[in-house]
Design a protein around this motif. Structure first.
Motif, PDB file in Angstrom:
ATOM      1  N   LEU A   2       0.855  -1.180   0.000  1.00 35.40           N
ATOM      2  CA  LEU A   2       0.000   0.000   0.000  1.00 35.40           C
ATOM      3  C   LEU A   2       0.892   1.231   0.000  1.00 35.40           C
ATOM      4  CD1 LEU A   2      -2.553  -1.041   2.770  1.00 35.40           C
ATOM      5  CD2 LEU A   2      -2.753  -1.328   0.302  1.00 35.40           C
ATOM      6  N   VAL A   3       0.632   2.140  -0.922  1.00 35.19           N
ATOM      7  CA  VAL A   3       1.447   3.340  -1.034  1.00 35.19           C
ATOM      8  C   VAL A   3       0.688   4.489  -0.390  1.00 35.19           C
ATOM      9  CG1 VAL A   3       2.638   4.894  -2.602  1.00 35.19           C
ATOM     10  CG2 VAL A   3       2.477   2.462  -3.150  1.00 35.19           C
ATOM     11  N   GLY A   4       1.152   4.931   0.781  1.00 38.11           N
ATOM     12  CA  GLY A   4       0.482   5.988   1.534  1.00 38.11           C
ATOM     13  C   GLY A   4       1.017   7.361   1.198  1.00 38.11           C
ATOM     14  N   ASN A   5       0.951   8.270   2.183  1.00 42.44           N
ATOM     15  CA  ASN A   5       1.418   9.648   1.993  1.00 42.44           C
ATOM     16  C   ASN A   5       2.943   9.668   1.961  1.00 42.44           C
ATOM     17  OD1 ASN A   5      -1.255  10.103   2.353  1.00 42.44           O
ATOM     18  ND2 ASN A   5      -1.068  11.259   4.246  1.00 42.44           N
ATOM     19  N   LEU A   6       3.491  10.117   0.828  1.00 43.91           N
ATOM     20  CA  LEU A   6       4.942  10.134   0.643  1.00 43.91           C
ATOM     21  C   LEU A   6       5.425  11.549   0.370  1.00 43.91           C
ATOM     22  CD1 LEU A   6       5.335   6.963  -1.609  1.00 43.91           C
ATOM     23  CD2 LEU A   6       5.498   7.119   0.867  1.00 43.91           C
ATOM     24  N   PRO A   7       6.717  11.836   0.678  1.00 42.54           N
ATOM     25  CA  PRO A   7       7.228  13.197   0.511  1.00 42.54           C
ATOM     26  C   PRO A   7       7.290  13.675  -0.937  1.00 42.54           C
ATOM     27  CG  PRO A   7       8.842  11.779   1.624  1.00 42.54           C
ATOM     28  CD  PRO A   7       7.666  10.941   1.306  1.00 42.54           C
ATOM     29  N   VAL A   8       7.527  12.788  -1.894  1.00 42.88           N
ATOM     30  CA  VAL A   8       7.528  13.147  -3.322  1.00 42.88           C
ATOM     31  C   VAL A   8       6.865  12.014  -4.081  1.00 42.88           C
ATOM     32  CG1 VAL A   8       9.576  14.637  -3.261  1.00 42.88           C
ATOM     33  CG2 VAL A   8       9.846  12.196  -3.655  1.00 42.88           C
ATOM     34  N   MET A   9       6.987  12.017  -5.391  1.00 42.98           N
ATOM     35  CA  MET A   9       6.284  11.046  -6.237  1.00 42.98           C
ATOM     36  C   MET A   9       6.482   9.602  -5.770  1.00 42.98           C
ATOM     37  SD  MET A   9       7.018  12.679  -9.985  1.00 42.98           S
ATOM     38  CE  MET A   9       6.443  11.207 -10.779  1.00 42.98           C
ATOM     39  N   ALA A  10       5.366   8.888  -5.667  1.00 39.33           N
ATOM     40  CA  ALA A  10       5.379   7.517  -5.155  1.00 39.33           C
ATOM     41  C   ALA A  10       6.255   6.590  -5.995  1.00 39.33           C
ATOM     42  CB  ALA A  10       3.957   6.977  -5.091  1.00 39.33           C
ATOM     43  N   GLY A  11       6.229   6.752  -7.308  1.00 37.33           N
ATOM     44  CA  GLY A  11       6.977   5.856  -8.179  1.00 37.33           C
ATOM     45  C   GLY A  11       8.464   5.830  -7.877  1.00 37.33           C
ATOM     46  N   LEU A  12       9.009   6.969  -7.477  1.00 34.15           N
ATOM     47  CA  LEU A  12      10.434   7.020  -7.153  1.00 34.15           C
ATOM     48  C   LEU A  12      10.750   6.172  -5.926  1.00 34.15           C
ATOM     49  CD1 LEU A  12      11.023  10.846  -7.692  1.00 34.15           C
ATOM     50  CD2 LEU A  12      11.591   8.975  -9.255  1.00 34.15           C
TER      51      LEU A  12
END
Length: 197
Positions: A2-12
Motif C-alpha cells: 500500500l502506497v500511503g502519503n509520501l514526501p515526493v512522487m510515489a513511483g520514485l
C-alpha cells in the motif's frame, strides 16, 4: 504494498524499495497500479524485458515472466479497497513518510485493512512498514508512533521492513506503462502471479 502519503512522487520511492529488494534477493518485478495506468518494471533482472503495450500483453507475458524473477512487489494506492488485494497478497506492506499526516493516514489505512479482514473471517495480525524520506531517527519515531497505535487500538503488530532516507540511483533493467484497460486489475494480477509462480 500500500502506497500511503509520501514526501515526493510515489513511483520514485517504490522503485527504490524494489531495487533494495533486488540487491539482496535477486531479480525483482515491480508493478504499480495508479490513475488508470499500470507500470511494470524489472530491477537487476539481467537484461530481461517487459512486453510491448497491447491488449492482453501483460497477461500473456506473466506466466513466463513470473518464473524468471525472485521477488515481486505489487503496489496499489493506500485508499484501494482491501478486497482488491487482501485475498491474494502473501504479505501486506505499507509505505509512508514520517510526518504526522502520513502516520495518521497510515493508521487509518491499517484500520480499514483490519476491519475488512475481520469481516472476511481472515484477520490480519502483522503488517510490514516502510518509512521513506526521513533521517533514521525520524523514521524510527514515526514507526514507533504508528506501531504503538496499531498495537493498542487494532491488535496489529507491525514490522519495520525498511527505512529509505533518500532517493538513489537504481539498476532498472526494463520499464513500461500500460493503460489499465489492457491489464488485469490488482486482484486478478495477484492471483495470476500466484498461479504462475
Amino acid at each position: 504494498m500500500l502506497v500511503g502519503n509520501l514526501p515526493v512522487m510515489a513511483g520514485l520511492w517504490t522503485t527504490q524499495l524494489a531495487d533494495e529488494v533486488a540487491r539482496s534477493s535477486g531479480p525483482t518485478g515491480l508493478v504499480r497500479f495508479a490513475r488508470g495506468e499500470v507500470t511494470l518494471e524489472l530491477l537487476r533482472a539481467d537484461g530481461r524485458q517487459v512486453p510491448p503495450a497491447g491488449p492482453g500483453a501483460v497477461t500473456r507475458w506473466l506466466p513466463r515472466g513470473a518464473g524468471a524473477l525472485r521477488r515481486w512487489l505489487v503496489c496499489v494506492p493506500a485508499d484501494t479497497a482491501p478486497a482488491e488485494y487482501l485475498e491474494a497478497s502473501e504479505r501486506v506492506v505499507l509505505m509512508l513518510g514520517a510526518d504526522e499526516a502520513a502516520v495518521t493516514g497510515g493508521y487509518l489505512r491499517l484500520k480499514q485493512l483490519c476491519d475488512e479482514a475481520i469481516h472476511r473471517g481472515r484477520p490480519v495480525d502483522r503488517v510490514g512498514i516502510v518509512v521513506v524520506g526521513a533521517a533514521p531517527d525520524q523514521a524510527d519515531a514515526a514507526f514507533r508512533r504508528l506501531g504503538d497505535a496499531a498495537r493498542s487500538f487494532l491488535g496489529l503488530e507491525v514490522d519495520l521492513v525498511a527505512r529509505l532516507p533518500r532517493i538513489e540511483r537504481v539498476e532498472s533493467s526494463a520499464r513500461s506503462t500500460y493503460p489499465a484497460s489492457e491489464c488485469p486489475g490488482a486482484a486478478d494480477f495477484l492471483q495470476s502471479l500466484h498461479r504462475a509462480r
